[in-house]
Each structure stands twice: as C-alpha cells, then as structure tokens.
Design a protein around this motif. Structure first.
Motif, PDB file in Angstrom:
ATOM      1  N   GLU A  23       6.314  36.864  21.121  1.00 16.31           N
ATOM      2  CA  GLU A  23       6.029  38.296  20.938  1.00 16.31           C
ATOM      3  C   GLU A  23       4.916  38.756  21.880  1.00 16.31           C
ATOM      4  O   GLU A  23       4.213  39.724  21.608  1.00 16.31           O
ATOM      5  N   ILE A  24       4.783  38.071  23.007  1.00 16.74           N
ATOM      6  CA  ILE A  24       3.655  38.356  23.886  1.00 16.74           C
ATOM      7  C   ILE A  24       3.732  39.773  24.449  1.00 16.74           C
ATOM      8  O   ILE A  24       2.729  40.487  24.497  1.00 16.74           O
ATOM      9  N   GLN A  25       4.931  40.213  24.859  1.00 17.41           N
ATOM     10  CA  GLN A  25       5.058  41.575  25.376  1.00 17.41           C
ATOM     11  C   GLN A  25       5.468  42.568  24.289  1.00 17.41           C
ATOM     12  O   GLN A  25       5.111  43.729  24.345  1.00 17.41           O
ATOM     13  N   SER A  26       6.197  42.102  23.285  1.00 14.28           N
ATOM     14  CA  SER A  26       6.779  43.014  22.289  1.00 14.28           C
ATOM     15  C   SER A  26       5.920  43.204  21.045  1.00 14.28           C
ATOM     16  O   SER A  26       6.230  44.047  20.205  1.00 14.28           O
ATOM     17  N   GLY A  27       4.829  42.436  20.927  1.00 13.04           N
ATOM     18  CA  GLY A  27       4.045  42.470  19.702  1.00 13.04           C
ATOM     19  C   GLY A  27       2.987  43.554  19.654  1.00 13.04           C
ATOM     20  O   GLY A  27       2.767  44.295  20.610  1.00 13.04           O
ATOM     21  N   PHE A  28       2.333  43.657  18.509  1.00 15.88           N
ATOM     22  CA  PHE A  28       1.212  44.567  18.260  1.00 15.88           C
ATOM     23  C   PHE A  28       1.598  46.031  18.465  1.00 15.88           C
ATOM     24  O   PHE A  28       1.064  46.721  19.331  1.00 15.88           O
ATOM     25  N   CYS A  29       2.578  46.458  17.664  1.00 18.43           N
ATOM     26  CA  CYS A  29       2.992  47.868  17.547  1.00 18.43           C
ATOM     27  C   CYS A  29       3.849  48.359  18.697  1.00 18.43           C
ATOM     28  O   CYS A  29       4.317  49.509  18.647  1.00 18.43           O
ATOM     29  N   ARG A  30       4.090  47.567  19.688  1.00 17.40           N
ATOM     30  CA  ARG A  30       4.780  48.052  20.885  1.00 17.40           C
ATOM     31  C   ARG A  30       6.160  48.620  20.566  1.00 17.40           C
ATOM     32  O   ARG A  30       6.571  49.629  21.140  1.00 17.40           O
ATOM     33  N   THR A  31       6.912  47.991  19.666  1.00 17.63           N
ATOM     34  CA  THR A  31       8.274  48.456  19.366  1.00 17.63           C
ATOM     35  C   THR A  31       8.325  49.362  18.136  1.00 17.63           C
ATOM     36  O   THR A  31       9.408  49.702  17.662  1.00 17.63           O
ATOM     37  N   GLY A  32       7.162  49.738  17.609  1.00 18.18           N
ATOM     38  CA  GLY A  32       7.123  50.573  16.412  1.00 18.18           C
ATOM     39  C   GLY A  32       6.973  49.765  15.137  1.00 18.18           C
ATOM     40  O   GLY A  32       6.949  50.329  14.038  1.00 18.18           O
ATOM     41  N   GLN A  33       6.874  48.464  15.273  1.00 17.73           N
ATOM     42  CA  GLN A  33       6.545  47.553  14.175  1.00 17.73           C
ATOM     43  C   GLN A  33       5.465  46.615  14.689  1.00 17.73           C
ATOM     44  O   GLN A  33       5.282  46.459  15.897  1.00 17.73           O
ATOM     45  N   TRP A  34       4.764  45.958  13.771  1.00 19.52           N
ATOM     46  CA  TRP A  34       3.729  45.042  14.250  1.00 19.52           C
ATOM     47  C   TRP A  34       4.327  44.017  15.201  1.00 19.52           C
ATOM     48  O   TRP A  34       3.748  43.689  16.231  1.00 19.52           O
ATOM     49  N   MET A  43      -5.371  50.031  15.963  1.00 16.37           N
ATOM     50  CA  MET A  43      -3.950  50.081  15.594  1.00 16.37           C
ATOM     51  C   MET A  43      -3.763  50.512  14.147  1.00 16.37           C
ATOM     52  O   MET A  43      -2.879  51.319  13.833  1.00 16.37           O
ATOM     53  N   ARG A  44      -4.610  49.995  13.275  1.00 17.11           N
ATOM     54  CA  ARG A  44      -4.513  50.353  11.851  1.00 17.11           C
ATOM     55  C   ARG A  44      -4.920  51.813  11.628  1.00 17.11           C
ATOM     56  O   ARG A  44      -4.198  52.583  10.988  1.00 17.11           O
ATOM     57  N   GLU A  45      -6.097  52.173  12.130  1.00 17.59           N
ATOM     58  CA  GLU A  45      -6.654  53.493  11.826  1.00 17.59           C
ATOM     59  C   GLU A  45      -5.842  54.622  12.442  1.00 17.59           C
ATOM     60  O   GLU A  45      -5.722  55.698  11.852  1.00 17.59           O
ATOM     61  N   GLN A  46      -5.279  54.392  13.615  1.00 20.02           N
ATOM     62  CA  GLN A  46      -4.504  55.445  14.278  1.00 20.02           C
ATOM     63  C   GLN A  46      -3.002  55.308  14.040  1.00 20.02           C
ATOM     64  O   GLN A  46      -2.224  56.088  14.584  1.00 20.02           O
ATOM     65  N   ASP A  47      -2.607  54.338  13.229  1.00 22.15           N
ATOM     66  CA  ASP A  47      -1.198  54.084  12.918  1.00 22.15           C
ATOM     67  C   ASP A  47      -0.375  54.071  14.206  1.00 22.15           C
ATOM     68  O   ASP A  47       0.537  54.882  14.411  1.00 22.15           O
ATOM     69  N   LEU A  48      -0.672  53.094  15.052  1.00 20.98           N
ATOM     70  CA  LEU A  48      -0.008  53.051  16.345  1.00 20.98           C
ATOM     71  C   LEU A  48       1.456  52.632  16.239  1.00 20.98           C
ATOM     72  O   LEU A  48       2.229  52.862  17.183  1.00 20.98           O
ATOM     73  N   ASN A  49       1.859  52.045  15.111  1.00 23.57           N
ATOM     74  CA  ASN A  49       3.290  51.824  14.911  1.00 23.57           C
ATOM     75  C   ASN A  49       4.028  53.155  14.876  1.00 23.57           C
ATOM     76  O   ASN A  49       5.073  53.323  15.507  1.00 23.57           O
ATOM     77  N   ALA A  50       3.480  54.115  14.134  1.00 22.62           N
ATOM     78  CA  ALA A  50       4.096  55.440  14.061  1.00 22.62           C
ATOM     79  C   ALA A  50       4.073  56.120  15.423  1.00 22.62           C
ATOM     80  O   ALA A  50       5.044  56.786  15.816  1.00 22.62           O
ATOM     81  N   LYS A  51       2.975  55.951  16.167  1.00 17.95           N
ATOM     82  CA  LYS A  51       2.897  56.576  17.484  1.00 17.95           C
ATOM     83  C   LYS A  51       3.904  55.959  18.445  1.00 17.95           C
ATOM     84  O   LYS A  51       4.499  56.661  19.271  1.00 17.95           O
ATOM     85  N   ALA A  52       4.105  54.647  18.336  1.00 19.58           N
ATOM     86  CA  ALA A  52       5.115  53.997  19.180  1.00 19.58           C
ATOM     87  C   ALA A  52       6.505  54.533  18.868  1.00 19.58           C
ATOM     88  O   ALA A  52       7.302  54.809  19.777  1.00 19.58           O
ATOM     89  N   ARG A  53       6.796  54.688  17.589  1.00 21.34           N
ATOM     90  CA  ARG A  53       8.107  55.238  17.211  1.00 21.34           C
ATOM     91  C   ARG A  53       8.271  56.660  17.739  1.00 21.34           C
ATOM     92  O   ARG A  53       9.363  57.041  18.190  1.00 21.34           O
ATOM     93  N   ARG A  54       7.208  57.444  17.689  1.00 19.39           N
ATOM     94  CA  ARG A  54       7.260  58.808  18.188  1.00 19.39           C
ATOM     95  C   ARG A  54       7.519  58.821  19.703  1.00 19.39           C
ATOM     96  O   ARG A  54       8.295  59.655  20.200  1.00 19.39           O
ATOM     97  N   ILE A  55       6.893  57.904  20.426  1.00 21.03           N
ATOM     98  CA  ILE A  55       7.141  57.796  21.863  1.00 21.03           C
ATOM     99  C   ILE A  55       8.625  57.532  22.112  1.00 21.03           C
ATOM    100  O   ILE A  55       9.252  58.146  22.986  1.00 21.03           O
TER     101      ILE A  55
END
Length: 443
Positions: free
Chosen positions: A259-270, A334-346
């Motif tokens: 998950e080196i490139q795909s991890g940490f909110c990149r795809t809209g999930q952790w 990532m937690r405070e700004q809900d970057l999963n949601a922001k990734a999905r919005r992108i």
C-alpha cells in the motif's frame, strides 16, 4: 499556507534560474537520477509548487503520492520542528523513544483487521517490501515469493526482482535475487477476453501457475499492490484480489498488500485493500505516511511480525524520531480534515471530467482509479496500441502551461493524477481545464 493558492506563470517553463540550476545538476548529480519537470522548487504548500523563477504550478503529483497532506502541513511542521529541538537521532535499536512506539500504535489501529498487530519502521518503500519478504520467509520457513505482471515494488536488488518493468527500473542491473515468480494480474482494459471475464480467468491462471510451476507449499509470500501504481494505476477486476487472498490463506501463504502508493487516504479509504474487505497478513506503507519525511513500515499479524529473531529487523535510521513526529502530524491532519472524504470528492470531480474528455478524444482508451488516484491510458486512435509518444507530448504541454503531471505505466502510456488531498476545488478544476486545452492542442 504561506504560498498563494493560485497558478502564476512569469517566465517560460523552465525559467532562467531553473535552467542555470539544471546546468549545475548535470555537472554534479549522477545522470541516472532523472527529473520529470525541469524546474527547481523554492516553496510548496496546499496544491501549489513555486519554482525558483517565481512560477506557481498546480500540483497533480504530490511528490509521487507523498505529500497527501500538503508539502508543509501545519501539524507535520509543528511536530517535526518540536522534535528537532529535542534531538534528531539516537537509533531506536540503541535507545528507543516514544514516537516510534506511537506510530506503530497508530498503524495497528488504522490498518485493516481487528487482530493483534505489530509494526517495524524503515526508511523507504523498497525497504518495507524487502523486510516484509524477510518476515514472511522467517515465519513460513519457505523461500518462494509470488508477484504480478505490471507490479512495482522498489529499486533494491530484491525489489527490482519483484518489479515487472525493465526500463528504467531493472535494465542493466542484474543478476537479481532468485525464487521470485510472476503471474498474471486482472487488468480489465487489456484482458483479451474482455473485462467481464477478467477477474475469474486471471485468478484461475495465477493460481494454476503457482500450483504447477512453484508449488503452493513452497511459497512464503504473495505480494501485490491493491492498485498497481507504476504499472499504470491498474485496478484489478473486482473479485480477483479476494480470490488470491483466499488462496493464500488456504495454503499458509503470507498475503502482503503493498500500500506504499495507494495507502493513507489516497483512494478515499485509509487503505485501498479495504475496498473489497481484504485483511492482509502484512501491509507495507511509505510515501504518504509522514508528510514528506522518509519513513516506511511493515505492519501485520503479531505472530508473523514476531517470527524473526531479535536483531533480525532494523536499520540505523529506521523510524527516525523526526520522521515519526512528522508521521504523527500527517495522521493527525488526515483525521482532523477527513482526507478520506476529500479524496473521494477529488474523484467525484475528476472522473466525470476525464470521462467527458474520453468521449471527445479517442486517444484516451481508459479512465480508471479511485479517490485521488486517477489515471488515463493513452492509445493510438482506433486501437488499444499504447501511445507513449503522445503521452510524453501531452505531459510536456501540461508542464509548460503550469500543471505538474506524471506519466507511468508498463508501456509508458498512462498519465496519472495524484493531487494533494488538501488541494482546493478551484485549483483542481483549473488543472483539468489545462489538461483539456493541452489535449485539444496536442491531438
């Protein structure tokens, strides 16, 4: 952010100062270290990178998915700066420190599965993958490792062997580590019998090859990117990954999600493997973990992670205290700004616009990806033949207009989009406007 969030071109790209610095690079830096865009950075933040000539570029690269929280996120800077004031290094293997432990605790909480987990920290993605293989071999007492077509796992000797693509990653650097076996991946766009048959047929072929050519009882680990990055942002057809994970479980094989490139909110999930409910035995992470500082990890089932003997894992700089502080700041952001949601919005903004461009331009063969990990595959009109020449031309046109984009893919014909997850929607749409104009001009 200290840098205005707007594109600005005051010189041609590259400008005179960047050209001067490039001349210095050519005389001092090894030629093997290439650059995508011939401009030198002065500042960066949010969705903008400013070069030494004062040009401000829209960033659709994030340093290859590293600066997901931005290049200078407040929590990253605050925590790393505080740690710099205390000490820069002790070596965790000599005198440990809390930051390393806290990062491992966060990884245990964030990675898929509710089983007991442990982690070990390293410096780079390649190190993480290489150590995952070591751990799997130690646990299973087996040697063989199975990887997939179009996969990329790093530039060390072992990870070059794991990587599918020859140029530029492997060419001229062999011989490579042994006991590596490559099998097909479910690549929907290029599966010969069509995407509807892709998952089932690819899984059956892969399992048949493992069983007949390697022997499942000899396999220590199956290593796969849930979204294949350098191979072209390939999303394996739905059902493929669960079947491979099931096969691994049935045969006592350690299933490793890279998950080196795909991890940490990149795809809209952790983590991207969550999309199909996969719980890997081991997860490798790096890139987006620490807001731009070098850090990587292997996280997994406690009994597997504990298999190597004491002293068998580690490294002088692994889990550096400043990098650990930065990672805690990145995770906080990532937690405070809900970057999963922001990734999905992108993804919600980018995919429809790219699909609309595909309808206008038959050089776009495929639009794919999830969240803020999106790509277009470029082909010769009227076919699926890869078109790397047009891809390079399009990328250059984007660069000259002030949009930083990256190319990728086994055939060099994929343009990938990895904007920072904190990018403003105005910049995102402006970047897509630039792409649209560049496509019209280049086509």
């Amino acid at each position: 952010m200290t840098i205005p969030q707007e594109r600005r071109l005051v010189t041609a790209i590259p400008g005179p100062k960047s050209q001067e610095m490039m001349a210095r690079k050519q005389s001092a830096v090894a030629n093997g270290v290439g650059t995508v865009m011939p401009v030198f950075a002065a500042k960066a933040g949010g969705g903008v990178l400013e070069d030494v000539d004062g040009n401000r570029l829209i960033d659709f690269g994030s340093g290859i998915a590293v600066t997901s929280v931005g290049n200078s996120a407040e929590a990253v800077v605050r925590r790393a700066s505080a740690q710099l004031q205390d000490y820069t290094h002790t070596c965790f293997m000599v005198t440990p420190y809390e930051g390393y432990v806290e990062v491992c605790e966060q990884l245990a909480e964030l990675t898929p599965g509710d089983h007991a987990k442990k982690s070990a920290l390293f410096n780079s993605g390649a190190e993480a993958v290489e150590n995952a293989v070591k751990i799997a071999r130690s646990y299973t007492k087996r040697q063989a490792v199975v990887v997939f077509d179009h996969g990329y796992h790093g530039r060390t000797n072992l990870t070059m062997a794991l990587t599918a693509k020859d140029m530029p990653y492997k060419h001229g650097f062999g011989p490579f580590a042994p006991e590596i076996y490559r099998v097909p991946v479910a690549y929907p766009y290029r599966w010969l019998t069509g995407p509807e048959n892709c998952a089932e047929e690819a899984a059956a072929q892969a399992i048949d090859m493992i069983s007949k050519q390697v022997g499942a009882e000899n396999v220590a680990a199956i290593v796969i990117e849930p979204v294949l990055g350098e191979g072209g942002f390939i999303e394996p057809a739905k059902g493929f990954l669960p079947r491979i994970a099931e096969f691994a479980k049935e045969n006592g094989i350690v299933f490793v999600a890279d998950e080196i490139q795909s991890g940490f909110c990149r795809t809209g999930q952790w983590f991207a493997c969550e999309d199909e409910g996969i719980v890997p035995d081991l997860v490798t992470t790096a890139k987006g973990i620490a807001g731009g500082l070098p850090l990587a990890a292997v996280t997994g089932r406690a009994e597997i992670m504990d298999a190597p003997h004491v002293g068998g894992l580690g490294g002088t700089y692994g889990g550096n205290p400043v990098a650990c502080a930065a990672a805690l700041g990145a995770i906080e952001t990532m937690r405070e700004q809900d970057l999963n949601a922001k990734a999905r919005r992108i993804g919600e903004i980018m995919k429809p616009r790219l699909t609309a461009l595909q309808e206008k331009h038959d050089v776009i063969g495929d639009v794919r990806g999830r969240g803020a990990m999106i790509a277009i595959e470029l082909v010769k009109a009227g076919s699926k033949d890869p078109n790397p020449e047009f891809t390079a031309t399009l990328a250059k046109a984007c660069h000259q207009a002030g949009l930083l984009v990256l190319t990728t893919g086994t055939y060099g014909n994929v343009m990938r989009f990895l904007p920072p997850l904190v990018i403003g929607e105005d910049l995102l749409n402006e970047g897509l406007d630039i792409l649209e104009q560049a496509l019209a001009t280049a086509a």
